[in-house]
Design a protein around this motif. Structure first.
Motif, mmCIF file in Angstrom:
data_model
loop_
_atom_site.group_PDB
_atom_site.id
_atom_site.type_symbol
_atom_site.label_atom_id
_atom_site.label_comp_id
_atom_site.label_asym_id
_atom_site.label_seq_id
_atom_site.Cartn_x
_atom_site.Cartn_y
_atom_site.Cartn_z
ATOM 1 N N ARG A 148 2.510 -4.772 3.613
ATOM 2 C CA ARG A 148 3.638 -3.868 3.857
ATOM 3 C C ARG A 148 3.411 -2.578 3.069
ATOM 4 O O ARG A 148 2.659 -2.556 2.077
ATOM 5 N N ASP A 149 4.052 -1.511 3.523
ATOM 6 C CA ASP A 149 3.968 -0.253 2.788
ATOM 7 C C ASP A 149 5.050 -0.239 1.705
ATOM 8 O O ASP A 149 6.091 -0.880 1.838
ATOM 9 N N ASN A 150 4.770 0.473 0.632
ATOM 10 C CA ASN A 150 5.691 0.569 -0.498
ATOM 11 C C ASN A 150 5.744 2.027 -0.932
ATOM 12 O O ASN A 150 4.789 2.548 -1.519
ATOM 13 N N LEU A 151 6.850 2.685 -0.632
ATOM 14 C CA LEU A 151 6.983 4.108 -0.951
ATOM 15 C C LEU A 151 7.111 4.358 -2.447
ATOM 16 O O LEU A 151 7.011 5.504 -2.889
ATOM 17 N N LYS A 179 2.152 5.161 -5.660
ATOM 18 C CA LYS A 179 1.509 6.450 -5.436
ATOM 19 C C LYS A 179 0.833 6.441 -4.064
ATOM 20 O O LYS A 179 0.486 5.377 -3.549
ATOM 21 N N PRO A 180 0.628 7.620 -3.470
ATOM 22 C CA PRO A 180 0.125 7.658 -2.081
ATOM 23 C C PRO A 180 -1.152 6.867 -1.853
ATOM 24 O O PRO A 180 -1.314 6.248 -0.802
ATOM 25 N N TYR A 201 -9.255 5.744 -1.558
ATOM 26 C CA TYR A 201 -9.204 7.064 -0.934
ATOM 27 C C TYR A 201 -9.920 7.001 0.411
ATOM 28 O O TYR A 201 -11.151 7.066 0.467
ATOM 29 N N PRO A 202 -9.155 6.811 1.513
ATOM 30 C CA PRO A 202 -9.777 6.735 2.841
ATOM 31 C C PRO A 202 -10.626 7.961 3.129
ATOM 32 O O PRO A 202 -10.243 9.093 2.829
ATOM 33 N N GLY A 203 -11.790 7.721 3.711
ATOM 34 C CA GLY A 203 -12.710 8.811 4.013
ATOM 35 C C GLY A 203 -13.703 9.077 2.907
ATOM 36 O O GLY A 203 -14.687 9.781 3.117
ATOM 37 N N GLN A 204 -13.447 8.521 1.708
ATOM 38 C CA GLN A 204 -14.381 8.668 0.597
ATOM 39 C C GLN A 204 -15.056 7.329 0.315
ATOM 40 O O GLN A 204 -14.684 6.294 0.868
ATOM 41 N N PHE A 205 -16.038 7.362 -0.573
ATOM 42 C CA PHE A 205 -16.805 6.164 -0.906
ATOM 43 C C PHE A 205 -16.796 5.974 -2.424
ATOM 44 O O PHE A 205 -16.817 6.957 -3.177
ATOM 45 N N MET A 206 -16.771 4.724 -2.831
ATOM 46 C CA MET A 206 -16.865 4.408 -4.252
ATOM 47 C C MET A 206 -18.319 4.087 -4.588
ATOM 48 O O MET A 206 -18.910 3.163 -4.023
ATOM 49 N N VAL A 230 0.842 -1.205 0.000
ATOM 50 C CA VAL A 230 0.000 0.000 0.000
ATOM 51 C C VAL A 230 0.866 1.240 0.000
ATOM 52 O O VAL A 230 1.999 1.243 0.492
ATOM 53 N N GLY A 231 0.318 2.326 -0.577
ATOM 54 C CA GLY A 231 0.949 3.631 -0.499
ATOM 55 C C GLY A 231 0.802 4.220 0.891
ATOM 56 O O GLY A 231 -0.001 3.745 1.710
ATOM 57 N N TYR A 232 1.526 5.287 1.163
ATOM 58 C CA TYR A 232 1.593 5.766 2.547
ATOM 59 C C TYR A 232 0.268 6.322 3.048
ATOM 60 O O TYR A 232 -0.012 6.309 4.256
#
Length: 696
Positions: free
Chosen positions: A407-410, A413-414, A432-437, A366-368
């Protein structure tokens, strides 16, 4: 003895609670026809005020509307109680009003004298203002909110049901939780519909209150002057004050109940009670409090203004802002600051076997910006969903797959994520955390503003929207899911698509060991006496490749043990196992006992393919290129027609052709299932709905 037993049963605590409702309704209706003394009227008016206050407090401490689902019924009962009291008090006012201001009880006297100072004009104005506030402002607004809420809730029901089904299929919830959510969705629609209708009771009550007041005044004047020979002024003073007191003592509870109705239907979110939300959202921002205090302070310094009041409030808000700033500073100081570990120069370390890290079977990178979703310290929602996915996979497919290493992967993309199988990327996406699809299932009624995208799991058009647009998206027919559900559904889809690759030697041996706990002799006779572990693994992988679960391991092991002495080829053994599992395979494609509607090969094409099969090796022969293109094209078209009418794309072929066609057509038509004639139970009726021919 039987009668005493029946009475004891009747007056048991549980039965008394059951009888409370009918008894209350009967009592309310009785008040309309039976004369009540003044003391009983005082008692009932006080009870009415107490009930209205209780209802308002319950509405304020309710976290979501469905927690107070009985409110429409309460609204009807309280309205009926007020009208019954109006009828009872009107009877007493007209009969005993000539005796003095306390003729209808002390409560009406208090409201008529002390609250309005015994002034008829003031009492009349106050009564009219309370009625207008109740009727024009509060009741009308609450009714409008309930009406809109009912319409949007009904429009959003299909999308909510699809979201529940999506969570169930992804393993995020079980069947019990899905039933609970479906029931809550239905109850929510019923609640807002009932509130929309119940609000009409309050509006009718307000109109009835005005009419009752006019009737009481006119009727009192007629009764006082004509029957009791009172002077017109004295009759007007007595009966008007009694009527105003009666109206005020009824309108005050009506106003409180209307406020409670508005509080219930205007709630948004279920994170806490209304008082906590109000304090937390209005008075928790120090910057807002500082600016408000500054504005009030400036106004308080202007000559001619009430300086003391403005400066007092400015000082109070400034103090609240200072305390809020201190709390935020303390919270910031309490956060742990990560300390970087000392960097050891690489040239000072020797290479060792610890530098050789094995490749994870299944990984999620995942991105940061997605780290909070998978951070155990922050109670990441995605972690819970992945655990549910793994449990559902084991329950539905039949073996315990490898855990998901996150794991995170820098380098990503974020907002991006990547799903990796044995070091190879098999899927990517963005969340996009906090948003909905908002996913378009194909029958939405309007567009949405947002970031257009594509559902990573199934390729459907979608839009990333803010939380404020969620209800609108439901109403337009979109399936709305949060960011964690998007990633979890994509991961679940890929896990199911690559199930056979998760079944290694270790998993196969663990599966056999699990079966051996109940059938030790069965497993012992098969492995390694009759078949090596690799052959058993290959058979199970063949089944998983074509979407057949391996939950019925007892049948699989029994079939392998039966045919292994004379057959060692994994493909042939897979065919035998599929025949034994035929009932379960067909049941999974066509639930119930209805017709099996399938596609079939034209007899001429079937003969050509059988000849090609006979001329090839053990895994089948080659198909002429032109015939292969025609077969692919015709099969894809027929499969699309089957799916358009809501049927699964299933091709029924002779057993010798099944493996060849399944392997050949799988990449061109991923949703196609190829079933052999010998796999269909004799009890199922077969209907050919589409024919695939060799004609170009």
């Amino acid at each position: 003895m039987n009668s005493s037993l029946n009475l004891r049963t009747l007056f048991a605590p549980s039965n008394i609670r059951t009888l409370a409702g009918p008894l209350l309704i009967i009592l309310i209706l009785a008040m309309m026809v039976l004369p009540l003394p003044a003391f009983v009227l005082d008692l009932m008016f006080t009870f009415n005020i107490a009930v209205s206050v209780m209802v308002m407090l319950v509405a304020m401490y309710t976290k979501k509307p469905l927690d107070f689902s009985v409110f429409p019924t309460v609204l009807l009962v309280t309205t009926l109680l007020r009208l019954s009291l109006n009828v009872a008090s009107t009877r007493v006012v007209l009969l005993e009003g000539h005796t003095g201001p306390d003729a209808a009880g002390k409560v009406i006297e208090a409201f008529g004298h002390f609250l309005v100072g015994g002034n008829t004009a003031v009492g009349l104005v106050v009564f009219i203002i309370l009625t207008l506030i109740n009727f024009v402002v509060i009741t009308k607004g609450a009714g409008r909110i309930a009406e809109v809420g009912a319409r949007f809730t009904l429009d959003a029901m299909p999308g909510k049901q699809m979201a529940i089904d999506a969570d169930l299929n992804a393993g995020l919830i079980d069947e019990k939780e899905a039933k609970k959510r479906r029931a809550e969705t239905s109850q929510e629609a019923d609640f807002y519909g009932a509130m929309d209708g119940a609000s009409k009771f309050v509006r009718g009550d307000a109109v009835a209150g005005i009419l009752i007041m006019v009737i009481n005044v006119v009727g009192g004047l007629i009764v006082g002057v004509l029957q009791h020979n009172m002077e017109l002024g004295q009759a007007a003073n007595n009966y008007t004050l009694l009527t105003i007191g009666d109206g005020l003592v009824a309108q005050l509870p009506a106003l409180i109940i209307s406020v409670a109705a508005g509080l219930v239907v205007s709630r948004v979110g279920d994170e806490g009670d209304m008082g906590s939300q109000l304090i937390g959202q209005v008075f928790s921002n120090p910057q807002v409090l500082v600016l408000t205090a500054a504005i009030l302070g400036i106004l308080g310094l202007i000559p001619g203004m009430p300086n003391f009041v403005f400066l007092l409030l400015a000082g109070g808000l400034g103090f609240m802002a200072w305390r809020g700033g201190l709390r935020e500073g303390a919270a910031a100081e309490g956060e742990e600051v990560p300390v970087a570990a000392p960097v050891v120069p690489a040239e000072n370390l020797e290479a060792s076997w610890t530098d050789v890290t094995p490749v994870d079977v299944l990984g999620l990178e995942v991105g940061y910006r997605l780290i909070p979703m998978v951070d155990k310290g922050q109670d990441g929602e995605l972690l819970k969903r992945i655990r549910g996915l793994r449990k559902k996979f084991a329950r539905d497919i039949g073996f315990l797959g490898a855990p998901v290493h996150i794991r995170d992967n820098l380098e990503l993309k974020p907002n991006a994520y990547r799903i990796v199988l044995k070091g190879v990327e098999i899927g990517t996406g963005a969340a996009y955390p906090g948003q909905f699809m908002a996913i378009n299932p194909g029958r939405v009624t309007g567009p949405l503003n947002g970031r257009e995208t594509t559902d990573p799991a199934f390729g459907l058009p979608a839009v990333w929207i803010d939380a404020s647009q969620r209800e609108q998206a439901h109403a337009l027919g979109y399936t709305v899911v949060d960011a964690s559900t998007v990633v979890a559904t994509h991961l679940n889809h890929l896990i199911l698509s690559h199930a056979s690759e998760f079944l290694g030697r270790t998993e196969t041996q663990a599966l056999l060991d699990h079966i051996a706990k109940e059938n030790p002799k069965l497993v012992e006779d098969l492995v390694p006496k009759l078949l090596p572990l690799a052959s058993v693994q290959r058979v199970l992988q063949n089944l998983l490749d074509e979407g057949v679960n391996i939950r019925d391991m007892r049948t699989i092991v029994e079939v392998l043990a039966e045919y292994a002495p004379r057959i060692q080829d994994p493909l042939e053994l897979t065919t035998r196992v599929r025949q034994a599992l035929g009932r379960a395979i067909v049941q999974g494609l066509f639930p119930g006992n209805g017709e099996v509607q399938v596609m079939a090969l034209d007899p001429g094409l079937e003969r050509v393919l059988m000849q090609a099969m006979a001329g090839g090796g053990p895994e089948g022969g080659a198909i002429e290129p032109g015939l292969a293109d025609t077969l692919l094209r015709e099969t894809a078209a027929a499969a699309q027609r089957m799916e358009d009418i809501g049927l699964p794309a299933v091709l029924l072929v002779p057993a010798p052709l099944r493996w060849l066609l399944s392997r050949f057509l799988r990449r061109a038509v991923p949703t196609l299932k190829v079933v052999a004639n010998s796999e269909v139970p004799e009890t199922r009726l077969i209907r050919v709905s589409a024919m695939i021919s060799a004609a170009p």
